[in-house]
Enzyme design. Structure first.
Site, PDB file in Angstrom:
ATOM      1  N   GLU A 295     -11.189  20.699 -68.421  1.00  0.00           N
ATOM      2  CA  GLU A 295     -11.557  21.530 -67.277  1.00  0.00           C
ATOM      3  C   GLU A 295     -11.778  22.981 -67.726  1.00  0.00           C
ATOM      4  O   GLU A 295     -10.820  23.727 -67.948  1.00  0.00           O
ATOM      5  CB  GLU A 295     -10.440  21.485 -66.227  1.00  0.00           C
ATOM      6  CG  GLU A 295     -10.420  20.199 -65.444  1.00  0.00           C
ATOM      7  CD  GLU A 295      -9.187  20.091 -64.576  1.00  0.00           C
ATOM      8  OE1 GLU A 295      -8.876  18.977 -64.168  1.00  0.00           O
ATOM      9  OE2 GLU A 295      -8.533  21.125 -64.332  1.00  0.00           O
ATOM     10  N   GLY A 296     -13.059  23.332 -67.881  1.00  0.00           N
ATOM     11  CA  GLY A 296     -13.404  24.641 -68.442  1.00  0.00           C
ATOM     12  C   GLY A 296     -12.710  25.797 -67.752  1.00  0.00           C
ATOM     13  O   GLY A 296     -12.189  26.702 -68.405  1.00  0.00           O
TER      14      GLY A 296
ATOM     15  N   THR B 216     -18.335  17.325 -73.963  1.00  0.00           N
ATOM     16  CA  THR B 216     -18.075  18.358 -74.987  1.00  0.00           C
ATOM     17  C   THR B 216     -17.696  17.701 -76.306  1.00  0.00           C
ATOM     18  O   THR B 216     -17.031  16.679 -76.323  1.00  0.00           O
ATOM     19  CB  THR B 216     -16.889  19.239 -74.545  1.00  0.00           C
ATOM     20  OG1 THR B 216     -17.182  19.774 -73.264  1.00  0.00           O
ATOM     21  CG2 THR B 216     -16.632  20.373 -75.518  1.00  0.00           C
TER      22      THR B 216
ATOM     23  N   ARG C 134     -23.998  28.241 -64.753  1.00  0.00           N
ATOM     24  CA  ARG C 134     -22.540  28.141 -64.939  1.00  0.00           C
ATOM     25  C   ARG C 134     -22.212  28.164 -66.421  1.00  0.00           C
ATOM     26  O   ARG C 134     -22.840  27.468 -67.214  1.00  0.00           O
ATOM     27  CB  ARG C 134     -22.023  26.857 -64.293  1.00  0.00           C
ATOM     28  CG  ARG C 134     -20.515  26.652 -64.409  1.00  0.00           C
ATOM     29  CD  ARG C 134     -20.146  25.676 -65.490  1.00  0.00           C
ATOM     30  NE  ARG C 134     -18.711  25.403 -65.540  1.00  0.00           N
ATOM     31  CZ  ARG C 134     -18.121  24.738 -66.516  1.00  0.00           C
ATOM     32  NH1 ARG C 134     -18.855  24.283 -67.515  1.00  0.00           N
ATOM     33  NH2 ARG C 134     -16.826  24.521 -66.516  1.00  0.00           N
ATOM     34  N   ILE C 135     -21.213  28.973 -66.805  1.00  0.00           N
ATOM     35  CA  ILE C 135     -20.766  29.030 -68.201  1.00  0.00           C
ATOM     36  C   ILE C 135     -19.338  28.483 -68.256  1.00  0.00           C
ATOM     37  O   ILE C 135     -18.492  28.859 -67.441  1.00  0.00           O
ATOM     38  CB  ILE C 135     -20.858  30.479 -68.728  1.00  0.00           C
ATOM     39  CG1 ILE C 135     -22.343  30.815 -68.963  1.00  0.00           C
ATOM     40  CG2 ILE C 135     -20.060  30.639 -70.006  1.00  0.00           C
ATOM     41  CD1 ILE C 135     -22.596  32.225 -69.411  1.00  0.00           C
ATOM     42  N   GLY C 136     -19.052  27.615 -69.180  1.00  0.00           N
ATOM     43  CA  GLY C 136     -17.715  27.013 -69.270  1.00  0.00           C
ATOM     44  C   GLY C 136     -16.916  27.643 -70.396  1.00  0.00           C
ATOM     45  O   GLY C 136     -17.188  28.742 -70.849  1.00  0.00           O
ATOM     46  N   ASP C 137     -15.920  26.913 -70.886  1.00  0.00           N
ATOM     47  CA  ASP C 137     -15.028  27.454 -71.914  1.00  0.00           C
ATOM     48  C   ASP C 137     -15.620  27.352 -73.312  1.00  0.00           C
ATOM     49  O   ASP C 137     -15.302  28.117 -74.205  1.00  0.00           O
ATOM     50  CB  ASP C 137     -13.689  26.697 -71.877  1.00  0.00           C
ATOM     51  CG  ASP C 137     -13.885  25.235 -72.215  1.00  0.00           C
ATOM     52  OD1 ASP C 137     -14.390  24.492 -71.355  1.00  0.00           O
ATOM     53  OD2 ASP C 137     -13.560  24.831 -73.340  1.00  0.00           O
TER      54      ASP C 137
END
Lengths: 197, 131
Positions: free
Chosen positions: B53-54, B1, B29-32
């Site tokens: 860690e999302g 990121t 998958r979608i993270g933060d």
């Protein structure tokens, strides 16, 4: 009112054994991006233009986990996501599931400026990218040899890992081996499979 | 990121975050990072970009919380970053960078290292990885 200021990051959670030349390369990229932002601020570009400009540079360089050099899915493909937000009116734009857009952050900016929405994902986002005429590339453009190797290691250790720039040896320190140590769970998985980014 | 936060000479704040997500992640998958208020947030007071860690960042609405504790608890920027890293992550590991409309810059992380750099108009400039 204070003057301008800027900060950049390339990810948190770094392998303590990261080779020195990798550390040096990371510092040089961060310095280059800071200087890019500083000269834009000195030319009185607005904050929203500067953050987009700097993140584009970070996406284009394969060193960090975004754009070219992005982490790989379990299928060995790249799915990217990004978001941007402008403080004064709290306008924002976000995209997910991108596979062909060269600079995801610029598509997020277009979602903010040119669409009635704040978030577009997967095929809808790719469709919008075509309409807006942003630069599109093959998914292969984003995939690097190093990340193919990292994916192989992650599969062997059966872990889901952040972009953990680790040397090719020593995965067991953060993979399944570490899983035994910590009973703490995160979303049903041992906390240690989420090797910090 | 990767991420960037900026306050310009007119006091306007902005934040941007971009990522490939997790190595070996499930497709879809979608993270933060794309979630406004979790991985990215900007308002009149400050701008924040998070990484790590999302799932923990999402549950902690990390980026918005920095602005919230500045607004409601009257914390200064670095205090707000330290507070949120300390109290909002449970056992999660993450890092963040932030600027305020007063021209301050701050960062914090609770994991091993974070690739970061910051600079201010009065000449301060720092690039670091470890503590």
């Amino acid at each position: 009112m204070g003057g301008w200021s800027i900060a950049v990051h390339g990810g948190a959670g770094v392998d303590p054994n990261l080779p020195l030349q990798r550390q040096e390369a990371a510092k040089q990229l961060l310095t280059r991006c800071l200087n890019l932002g500083i000269s834009a601020l000195r030319s009185s570009l607005s904050a929203i233009d500067v953050v987009e400009h700097v993140v584009r540079e970070l996406e284009t360089d394969p060193l960090f986990n975004s754009g070219r050099g992005a982490a790989l899915t379990e299928k060995g493909t790249v799915e990217m996501e990004a978001s941007i937000m402008d403080g004064p009116k709290r306008r924002c734009g976000a995209v997910s599931g991108l596979t062909t857009v060269k600079n995801p952050i610029s598509l997020a900016r277009l979602v903010m400026d040119k669409s009635p929405h704040s978030y577009l994902a997967f095929s809808g986002a790719e469709e919008f990218a075509k309409q807006q005429g942003v630069e599109l590339v093959d998914n292969d453009y984003f995939i690097t040899e190093e990340n193919l190797g990292m994916l192989k290691l992650a599969k062997e250790a059966n872990t889901i890992m952040f972009d953990y720039r680790i040397p090719l040896i020593g995965l067991e320190t953060c993979g399944a081996g570490a899983a035994m140590e910590s009973p703490i769970q995160m979303n049903g998985l041992p906390i240690s499979v989420y090797a910090p980014e | 990121t990767v991420g960037c936060v900026v306050v310009d000479s007119q006091g306007r704040c902005a934040a941007a975050t971009s990522t490939g997500g997790l190595m070996n992640k499930m497709s879809g998958r979608i993270g933060d990072s794309p979630l406004i208020g979790s991985g990215t947030y900007a308002c009149d007071l400050c701008a924040v970009s998070c990484t790590g860690e999302g799932e923990a960042i999402i549950r902690g609405t990390l980026a918005r919380d920095v602005a919230a504790v500045m607004e409601y608890k009257g914390l200064q920027l670095q205090e707000a970053v330290d507070y949120v890293i300390k109290h909002r992550l449970d056992d999660g590991k993450a890092g963040m960078i932030a600027v305020s409309n007063k021209g301050e810059v701050a960062y914090g992380f609770n994991c091993v290292g974070m690739f970061r750099g910051c600079a201010t108009e009065d000449g301060f400039m720092e690039v670091g990885i470890w503590e």
